[in-house]
Design a protein around this motif. Structure first.
Motif, PDB file in Angstrom:
ATOM      1  N   VAL A   1       5.641  10.560  13.319  1.00 31.06           N
ATOM      2  CA  VAL A   1       5.209  10.857  11.956  1.00 31.06           C
ATOM      3  C   VAL A   1       4.475  12.192  11.950  1.00 31.06           C
ATOM      4  O   VAL A   1       3.471  12.369  12.645  1.00 31.06           O
ATOM      5  N   ARG A   2       4.970  13.138  11.171  1.00 29.21           N
ATOM      6  CA  ARG A   2       4.398  14.488  11.153  1.00 29.21           C
ATOM      7  C   ARG A   2       3.488  14.658   9.934  1.00 29.21           C
ATOM      8  O   ARG A   2       3.899  14.417   8.805  1.00 29.21           O
ATOM      9  N   LEU A   3       2.267  15.076  10.214  1.00 23.04           N
ATOM     10  CA  LEU A   3       1.280  15.276   9.167  1.00 23.04           C
ATOM     11  C   LEU A   3       0.602  16.632   9.352  1.00 23.04           C
ATOM     12  O   LEU A   3       0.481  17.132  10.477  1.00 23.04           O
ATOM     13  N   GLY A   4       0.137  17.193   8.254  1.00 26.12           N
ATOM     14  CA  GLY A   4      -0.605  18.440   8.321  1.00 26.12           C
ATOM     15  C   GLY A   4      -2.087  18.185   8.538  1.00 26.12           C
ATOM     16  O   GLY A   4      -2.555  17.039   8.541  1.00 26.12           O
TER      17      GLY A   4
ATOM     18  N   LEU B   1      -5.130  10.130   6.659  1.00 20.61           N
ATOM     19  CA  LEU B   1      -4.581   9.575   5.430  1.00 20.61           C
ATOM     20  C   LEU B   1      -3.062   9.708   5.516  1.00 20.61           C
ATOM     21  O   LEU B   1      -2.526  10.816   5.491  1.00 20.61           O
ATOM     22  N   VAL B   2      -2.390   8.564   5.619  1.00 15.76           N
ATOM     23  CA  VAL B   2      -0.951   8.560   5.866  1.00 15.76           C
ATOM     24  C   VAL B   2      -0.221   7.978   4.662  1.00 15.76           C
ATOM     25  O   VAL B   2      -0.289   6.755   4.423  1.00 15.76           O
ATOM     26  N   PRO B   3       0.472   8.783   3.870  1.00 13.85           N
ATOM     27  CA  PRO B   3       1.261   8.241   2.770  1.00 13.85           C
ATOM     28  C   PRO B   3       2.393   7.366   3.298  1.00 13.85           C
ATOM     29  O   PRO B   3       3.020   7.697   4.312  1.00 13.85           O
ATOM     30  N   ARG B   4       2.648   6.280   2.631  1.00 18.35           N
ATOM     31  CA  ARG B   4       3.675   5.336   3.067  1.00 18.35           C
ATOM     32  C   ARG B   4       5.058   5.983   3.133  1.00 18.35           C
ATOM     33  O   ARG B   4       5.881   5.638   3.993  1.00 18.35           O
ATOM     34  N   ASP B   5       5.339   6.939   2.224  1.00 16.49           N
ATOM     35  CA  ASP B   5       6.674   7.517   2.163  1.00 16.49           C
ATOM     36  C   ASP B   5       6.885   8.665   3.148  1.00 16.49           C
ATOM     37  O   ASP B   5       7.903   9.361   3.099  1.00 16.49           O
ATOM     38  N   THR B   6       5.956   8.856   4.077  1.00 15.50           N
ATOM     39  CA  THR B   6       6.119   9.877   5.100  1.00 15.50           C
ATOM     40  C   THR B   6       7.248   9.480   6.045  1.00 15.50           C
ATOM     41  O   THR B   6       7.286   8.340   6.515  1.00 15.50           O
ATOM     42  N   PRO B   7       8.187  10.367   6.329  1.00 17.39           N
ATOM     43  CA  PRO B   7       9.250  10.037   7.282  1.00 17.39           C
ATOM     44  C   PRO B   7       8.681   9.549   8.613  1.00 17.39           C
ATOM     45  O   PRO B   7       7.732  10.133   9.144  1.00 17.39           O
TER      46      PRO B   7
ATOM     47  N   ALA C   1       0.836  -1.209   0.000  1.00 16.68           N
ATOM     48  CA  ALA C   1       0.000   0.000   0.000  1.00 16.68           C
ATOM     49  C   ALA C   1       0.866   1.253   0.000  1.00 16.68           C
ATOM     50  O   ALA C   1       1.923   1.307   0.631  1.00 16.68           O
ATOM     51  N   GLY C   2       0.394   2.255  -0.706  1.00 19.98           N
ATOM     52  CA  GLY C   2       1.068   3.551  -0.718  1.00 19.98           C
ATOM     53  C   GLY C   2       0.354   4.579   0.120  1.00 19.98           C
ATOM     54  O   GLY C   2       0.873   5.678   0.361  1.00 19.98           O
ATOM     55  N   LEU C   3      -0.874   4.232   0.590  1.00 18.60           N
ATOM     56  CA  LEU C   3      -1.670   5.154   1.397  1.00 18.60           C
ATOM     57  C   LEU C   3      -2.427   4.347   2.451  1.00 18.60           C
ATOM     58  O   LEU C   3      -3.124   3.390   2.114  1.00 18.60           O
ATOM     59  N   TYR C   4      -2.274   4.752   3.708  1.00 23.52           N
ATOM     60  CA  TYR C   4      -2.958   4.068   4.802  1.00 23.52           C
ATOM     61  C   TYR C   4      -4.089   4.938   5.336  1.00 23.52           C
ATOM     62  O   TYR C   4      -3.868   6.103   5.681  1.00 23.52           O
ATOM     63  N   LEU C   5      -5.285   4.364   5.376  1.00 27.00           N
ATOM     64  CA  LEU C   5      -6.387   4.989   6.102  1.00 27.00           C
ATOM     65  C   LEU C   5      -6.216   4.526   7.547  1.00 27.00           C
ATOM     66  O   LEU C   5      -6.542   3.393   7.896  1.00 27.00           O
TER      67      LEU C   5
ATOM     68  N   SER D   1      -1.925 -12.083   0.808  1.00 29.65           N
ATOM     69  CA  SER D   1      -2.480 -10.728   0.918  1.00 29.65           C
ATOM     70  C   SER D   1      -1.482  -9.736   1.497  1.00 29.65           C
ATOM     71  O   SER D   1      -1.824  -8.589   1.759  1.00 29.65           O
ATOM     72  N   MET D   2      -0.257 -10.179   1.685  1.00 33.19           N
ATOM     73  CA  MET D   2       0.877  -9.303   2.000  1.00 33.19           C
ATOM     74  C   MET D   2       0.610  -8.426   3.222  1.00 33.19           C
ATOM     75  O   MET D   2       0.690  -7.189   3.167  1.00 33.19           O
ATOM     76  N   LEU D   3       0.293  -9.105   4.338  1.00 33.01           N
ATOM     77  CA  LEU D   3       0.040  -8.417   5.597  1.00 33.01           C
ATOM     78  C   LEU D   3       1.316  -7.778   6.131  1.00 33.01           C
ATOM     79  O   LEU D   3       2.427  -8.221   5.846  1.00 33.01           O
ATOM     80  N   ALA D   4       1.122  -6.742   6.942  1.00 34.18           N
ATOM     81  CA  ALA D   4       2.275  -6.044   7.509  1.00 34.18           C
ATOM     82  C   ALA D   4       1.901  -5.405   8.838  1.00 34.18           C
ATOM     83  O   ALA D   4       0.726  -5.220   9.164  1.00 34.18           O
ATOM     84  N   GLU D   5       2.931  -5.083   9.582  1.00 35.24           N
ATOM     85  CA  GLU D   5       2.787  -4.226  10.755  1.00 35.24           C
ATOM     86  C   GLU D   5       3.336  -2.859  10.357  1.00 35.24           C
ATOM     87  O   GLU D   5       4.433  -2.756   9.791  1.00 35.24           O
ATOM     88  N   VAL D   6       2.573  -1.837  10.628  1.00 37.56           N
ATOM     89  CA  VAL D   6       2.966  -0.473  10.270  1.00 37.56           C
ATOM     90  C   VAL D   6       3.341   0.271  11.548  1.00 37.56           C
ATOM     91  O   VAL D   6       2.535   0.390  12.476  1.00 37.56           O
ATOM     92  N   VAL D   7       4.578   0.740  11.587  1.00 37.00           N
ATOM     93  CA  VAL D   7       5.104   1.424  12.769  1.00 37.00           C
ATOM     94  C   VAL D   7       5.186   2.919  12.486  1.00 37.00           C
ATOM     95  O   VAL D   7       5.687   3.340  11.433  1.00 37.00           O
ATOM     96  N   LEU D   8       4.700   3.723  13.421  1.00 43.04           N
ATOM     97  CA  LEU D   8       4.727   5.175  13.291  1.00 43.04           C
ATOM     98  C   LEU D   8       5.597   5.756  14.401  1.00 43.04           C
ATOM     99  O   LEU D   8       5.296   5.596  15.583  1.00 43.04           O
TER     100      LEU D   8
END
Length: 370
Positions: free
Chosen positions: A202-205, A170-176, A153-157, A192-199
């Motif tokens: 992460v700075r978002l506007g 809405l968190v883009p995958r390429d966000t630092p 995924a390139g975008l996480y809800l 289905s290519m499951l993953a754990e997403v670690v934040l």
């Protein structure tokens, strides 16, 4: 869409499943991966989020049924991508729709639904993922686990706590600060290519906030999960169809000293149950899709019922299919072993069987005591 347009689309999907998906489903399952060329093909067929291009929900359900017949892992990716796309269309502002929907529509950007955390499953009240206000933006910290499609995924809800409430981002995958850790060895839907997403800080506007601040539980999350249940229900119908097809073929060709297996009454009883379960599950999904197209509030409960019935029926049919295949049913040489594992997952995702029972029964009590 006209009836002719719908039939052309469904014929193309069926051909894709039979020619390009089913023959390689066991390979995908073993590799725990769906190849890039297959994902590109899904985009070429316009299947990632067809409702964004005017395809009715009844037809979307039929598409997900067909994909589920071939490979539940791919259907799971369609589910979470659809949940993200559905949410942007319904809850995004003009700028968010303009930025994200074109790429979500053609599949050049894949979406994922990130609610579940390692600390407490999908219960939003115990979410440890937080979003803290800083200046005119936000800082997110936490972990999301069991995220379907998380590897690609390139975008996480993504849902995070803002104070005492939950907000969708809405968190883009390429966000630092975003790190993706693949998960392997899952019971079912292994490709289905499951993953754990670690934040990590992460700075978002503010433009990352989707829907009303602090009200995600009753808005974005509810509508996304409603779409997810419809997709899983439809995909479960596909599993039932695949179990029926495989079992009829096997019992027709498998011969014992007393003749072909299909001549046994107990075998025919199980086949009859599969046929009946297939028809009833399909009808429930069609009705849920029709109500969703009509924007009828009854669609929500129809989705609960369809998902409950179709997922439990898929699990029962997959179990019967393995039983009738005997030792062969426990082998990767026959698809029923994969279908058995995938069907079990359907009873858990987008609301477990037990949660379905509680919700459906509660609705019955409310209707009786009005």
């Amino acid at each position: 869409m006209t009836a002719t347009d719908t039939q052309v689309l469904l014929d193309a999907v069926r051909a894709f499943v039979d020619d390009e998906l089913r023959p390689h489903a066991e390979e995908f399952d073993r590799d725990e991966h769906l190849p890039d060329h297959l994902l590109k093909r899904v985009g070429e067929l316009g299947l990632w989020a067809p409702f964004l291009t005017g395809v009715p929900m009844v037809t979307v359900g039929q598409i997900h049924e067909e994909i589920g017949r071939g490979c539940s892992s791919l259907r799971s990716l369609l589910t979470v991508h659809g949940m993200a796309s559905w949410s942007v269309r319904h809850w995004g502002d003009d700028a968010q729709r303009e930025r994200w929907l074109p790429r979500l529509t053609d599949g050049s950007l894949l979406g994922a639904f990130a609610l579940t955390g390692p600390e407490g499953g999908s219960d939003p009240s115990v979410s440890a993922t937080t979003a803290e206000r800083e200046g005119d933006g936000w800082i997110l910290n936490g972990r999301k686990k069991w995220i379907t499609g998380g590897q690609v995924a390139g975008l996480y809800l993504l849902f995070a706590r803002t104070g005492d409430a939950l907000t969708a981002f809405l968190v883009p995958r390429d966000t630092p600060g975003v790190t993706v850790e693949p998960l392997h060895g899952i019971l079912g839907t292994r490709a289905s290519m499951l993953a754990e997403v670690v934040l990590d800080d992460v700075r978002l506007g503010d433009d990352a906030v989707l829907g009303p601040l602090g009200w995600a539980t009753g808005t974005v999350m509810t509508s996304a999960l409603d779409f997810g249940r419809f997709s899983v229900a439809s995909g479960s119908v596909g599993i039932i169809q695949a179990c029926l097809d495989a079992t009829v073929a096997y019992t027709t060709n498998r011969t014992t000293s007393e003749g072909p297996l299909f001549e046994r009454q107990l075998v025919r009883q199980k086949i009859s149950d599969m046929v009946t379960g297939l028809r009833t599950s399909r009808l429930l999904c069609r009705e849920a899709g029709r109500l969703k197209d009509a924007e009828d509030p009854a669609a929500i409960m129809a989705n609960w019922i369809a998902k409950y019935h179709a997922s439990t029926t898929a699990a029962a049919c997959a179990s019967a299919a393995v039983q009738l295949h005997g030792a062969a049913g426990c082998s990767p040489e026959h698809p029923v072993a994969r279908l058995y594992r995938d069907a079990k997952v359907m009873e858990i995702i987008e609301g477990s069987t037990e949660l379905q029972q509680i919700t459906i029964a509660e609705q019955a009590y409310q209707e009786v005591t009005r």
